[in-house]
Design a protein around this motif. Sequence first.
Motif, PDB file in Angstrom:
ATOM      1  N   LEU A   1       0.950   6.166  11.278  1.00  0.00           N
ATOM      2  CA  LEU A   1       0.770   7.052  10.115  1.00  0.00           C
ATOM      3  C   LEU A   1       1.425   6.339   9.039  1.00  0.00           C
ATOM      4  O   LEU A   1       1.226   6.404   7.752  1.00  0.00           O
ATOM      5  N   ALA A   2       2.658   5.759   9.337  1.00  0.00           N
ATOM      6  CA  ALA A   2       3.430   4.881   8.340  1.00  0.00           C
ATOM      7  C   ALA A   2       2.541   3.732   7.888  1.00  0.00           C
ATOM      8  O   ALA A   2       2.516   3.336   6.673  1.00  0.00           O
ATOM      9  N   ALA A   3       1.932   3.136   8.835  1.00  0.00           N
ATOM     10  CA  ALA A   3       0.973   2.028   8.297  1.00  0.00           C
ATOM     11  C   ALA A   3      -0.331   2.482   7.439  1.00  0.00           C
ATOM     12  O   ALA A   3      -0.549   1.814   6.572  1.00  0.00           O
ATOM     13  N   LEU A   4      -0.607   3.745   7.582  1.00  0.00           N
ATOM     14  CA  LEU A   4      -1.797   4.276   6.769  1.00  0.00           C
ATOM     15  C   LEU A   4      -1.305   4.726   5.595  1.00  0.00           C
ATOM     16  O   LEU A   4      -2.022   4.517   4.588  1.00  0.00           O
ATOM     17  N   LEU A   5       0.202   4.947   5.437  1.00  0.00           N
ATOM     18  CA  LEU A   5       0.757   5.200   3.964  1.00  0.00           C
ATOM     19  C   LEU A   5       1.048   3.750   3.143  1.00  0.00           C
ATOM     20  O   LEU A   5       1.069   3.950   2.011  1.00  0.00           O
ATOM     21  N   GLN A   6       1.437   2.744   3.857  1.00  0.00           N
ATOM     22  CA  GLN A   6       1.932   1.612   3.254  1.00  0.00           C
ATOM     23  C   GLN A   6       1.160   0.888   2.144  1.00  0.00           C
ATOM     24  O   GLN A   6       1.837   0.797   1.117  1.00  0.00           O
ATOM     25  N   PRO A   7      -0.208   0.888   2.156  1.00  0.00           N
ATOM     26  CA  PRO A   7      -0.983   0.552   0.972  1.00  0.00           C
ATOM     27  C   PRO A   7      -0.922   1.281  -0.125  1.00  0.00           C
ATOM     28  O   PRO A   7      -1.259   0.845  -1.205  1.00  0.00           O
ATOM     29  N   LEU A   8      -0.389   2.619   0.156  1.00  0.00           N
ATOM     30  CA  LEU A   8      -0.520   3.548  -1.137  1.00  0.00           C
ATOM     31  C   LEU A   8       0.798   3.510  -1.818  1.00  0.00           C
ATOM     32  O   LEU A   8       1.034   4.303  -2.918  1.00  0.00           O
ATOM     33  N   VAL A   9       1.935   2.893  -1.283  1.00  0.00           N
ATOM     34  CA  VAL A   9       3.248   2.888  -1.846  1.00  0.00           C
ATOM     35  C   VAL A   9       3.199   2.040  -2.845  1.00  0.00           C
ATOM     36  O   VAL A   9       2.569   0.859  -2.945  1.00  0.00           O
ATOM     37  N   LYS A  10       3.582   2.446  -4.156  1.00  0.00           N
ATOM     38  CA  LYS A  10       3.605   1.398  -5.459  1.00  0.00           C
ATOM     39  C   LYS A  10       5.009   0.682  -5.355  1.00  0.00           C
ATOM     40  O   LYS A  10       6.006   1.036  -4.891  1.00  0.00           O
ATOM     41  N   ALA A  11       4.896  -0.491  -5.862  1.00  0.00           N
ATOM     42  CA  ALA A  11       6.079  -1.435  -6.002  1.00  0.00           C
ATOM     43  C   ALA A  11       7.095  -0.724  -6.941  1.00  0.00           C
ATOM     44  O   ALA A  11       8.236  -0.766  -6.381  1.00  0.00           O
ATOM     45  N   ASN A  12       6.789  -0.054  -7.982  1.00  0.00           N
ATOM     46  CA  ASN A  12       7.520   0.817  -8.784  1.00  0.00           C
ATOM     47  C   ASN A  12       6.741   1.620  -9.585  1.00  0.00           C
ATOM     48  O   ASN A  12       5.671   1.653  -9.659  1.00  0.00           O
ATOM     49  N   PRO A  13       7.504   2.731 -10.360  1.00  0.00           N
ATOM     50  CA  PRO A  13       6.720   3.970 -10.833  1.00  0.00           C
ATOM     51  C   PRO A  13       6.040   3.466 -12.327  1.00  0.00           C
ATOM     52  O   PRO A  13       5.139   4.016 -12.764  1.00  0.00           O
ATOM     53  N   VAL A  14       6.283   1.987 -12.642  1.00  0.00           N
ATOM     54  CA  VAL A  14       5.787   1.646 -13.986  1.00  0.00           C
ATOM     55  C   VAL A  14       4.439   1.242 -13.645  1.00  0.00           C
ATOM     56  O   VAL A  14       4.320   0.678 -12.737  1.00  0.00           O
TER      57      VAL A  14
ATOM     58  N   ASP B   1       0.436   7.079  -4.019  1.00  0.00           N
ATOM     59  CA  ASP B   1      -0.459   8.043  -4.261  1.00  0.00           C
ATOM     60  C   ASP B   1      -0.561   8.944  -3.468  1.00  0.00           C
ATOM     61  O   ASP B   1      -1.323   8.939  -2.301  1.00  0.00           O
ATOM     62  N   VAL B   2       0.142  10.049  -3.968  1.00  0.00           N
ATOM     63  CA  VAL B   2       0.334  11.407  -2.921  1.00  0.00           C
ATOM     64  C   VAL B   2      -1.039  12.033  -2.578  1.00  0.00           C
ATOM     65  O   VAL B   2      -1.340  12.221  -1.401  1.00  0.00           O
ATOM     66  N   ARG B   3      -1.863  12.227  -3.801  1.00  0.00           N
ATOM     67  CA  ARG B   3      -3.110  12.858  -3.333  1.00  0.00           C
ATOM     68  C   ARG B   3      -4.182  12.234  -2.311  1.00  0.00           C
ATOM     69  O   ARG B   3      -4.692  12.695  -1.653  1.00  0.00           O
ATOM     70  N   ARG B   4      -3.981  10.859  -2.424  1.00  0.00           N
ATOM     71  CA  ARG B   4      -5.197  10.080  -1.471  1.00  0.00           C
ATOM     72  C   ARG B   4      -4.436  10.098  -0.403  1.00  0.00           C
ATOM     73  O   ARG B   4      -5.320  10.227   0.850  1.00  0.00           O
ATOM     74  N   PHE B   5      -2.980   9.876   0.035  1.00  0.00           N
ATOM     75  CA  PHE B   5      -2.588   9.961   1.172  1.00  0.00           C
ATOM     76  C   PHE B   5      -2.776  11.122   1.982  1.00  0.00           C
ATOM     77  O   PHE B   5      -2.937  11.415   3.189  1.00  0.00           O
TER      78      PHE B   5
ATOM     79  N   ILE C   1       5.863  12.055   3.216  1.00  0.00           N
ATOM     80  CA  ILE C   1       5.814  10.410   3.120  1.00  0.00           C
ATOM     81  C   ILE C   1       7.103   9.968   2.803  1.00  0.00           C
ATOM     82  O   ILE C   1       7.509   8.734   3.282  1.00  0.00           O
ATOM     83  N   ALA C   2       8.081  10.297   2.214  1.00  0.00           N
ATOM     84  CA  ALA C   2       9.567  10.003   2.257  1.00  0.00           C
ATOM     85  C   ALA C   2      10.038   9.623   3.571  1.00  0.00           C
ATOM     86  O   ALA C   2      10.439   8.574   3.907  1.00  0.00           O
ATOM     87  N   TRP C   3       9.894  10.637   4.500  1.00  0.00           N
ATOM     88  CA  TRP C   3      10.206  10.232   6.013  1.00  0.00           C
ATOM     89  C   TRP C   3       9.361   9.252   6.426  1.00  0.00           C
ATOM     90  O   TRP C   3       9.963   8.218   7.229  1.00  0.00           O
TER      91      TRP C   3
END
Length: 346
Positions: A231-244, A107-111, A220-222
């Motif tokens: 900051l990686a911890a802040l990102l982690q909940p917004l990472v999707k398990a897969n794009p589907v 969820d790039v926009r939220r992050f 985000i990729a980094w």
Amino acid sequence: MFADYVLLLFTTAPRRAKALFNVCRGRRTVSTLFAGLTADRLAWLDSWHGVPLSKFEAAANELVQAGWLQIPAPGYLQVTPAGVDQQKKLTQQLYQPVAWAQFQEVDVRRFNVLNQLALQVVSEFSHQTNRYYPVTTDQGMQATVKLWFRRWHSPQLVSQVVAELTGFLTTLPSPLADVFANSLTGFDFPGQTDQQLAQLFQRTPVEILVMRKDLNCRWIAWLRQQPTGPLAALLQPLVKANPVSVSAWQTYQDFQQGASLAQIATRRRLKMSTVREHLLEAAILTPSFPFEQLLQPETRQLLAETYAQTPSLTQWRFEQVQAVAPDLDFFYFRLYQIMRCQRAAD
């Protein structure tokens, strides 16, 4: 200008303009995803989320007037020979995004909002400042960052965040690192706008916007490769398990576990058409999709023979195979197209 990037979206093959616009705005219907797949533009999915259709259409009309796009049929656009030359020039002149695939996975926009606010909070904290105007007034975003700050609050927090930022910035060439850093808000420094950055780096505001979007995706990729920092911890909940999508992924998981389409429809109380849509979405977004489990050898042979003289699958018409196999469901026709497209990309 925006029209330059719109031109780079199209190809010499006719493409449905509205479908590619929907790719950019992030609409996830199967027809939109299929258009993105066949045009090799799935990486653009959700990359121009807030752009109105009127602006897109105005840019397309401008390109038609310039002779770089043409209208082969109502609703379709394709690049002209002059447009191909212009695309080559733009590819050399304009900033080209390299990490927009993150839009499918995070969820790039939220992050982006959370990241800006978190960096502002840490910057102000490092100067022991308690009163300042936050970069967002969204209470949900503020609550998330407050919780994050409480969890990571320690004398080491500032140095940890600085280490993350420094580690990322050292991977970028100087102009990009400067654009990223200058766009951030911190103590006694309001982040610069696209217009200000454009003047500073002698680019157009639209190009700066594209650059910032891509830099955020690179960031985000980094962080995903360096998962232990704050900051990686802040990102982690917004990472999707897969794009589907969640529902489509559940259907796909049930299918992989051996359930038939009818069984899935019954268990999940879905229409058969919905189950098929879910599997088509999974096939488009999952290159390892087991096509052969749904496409029987005789079906694959029939379709291969029917369209043997039409190498471009975007020119295939379902009516052609219906003429020789009237009972064939459109689902298998589309699935075969997706398979051919996926296998061609290998």
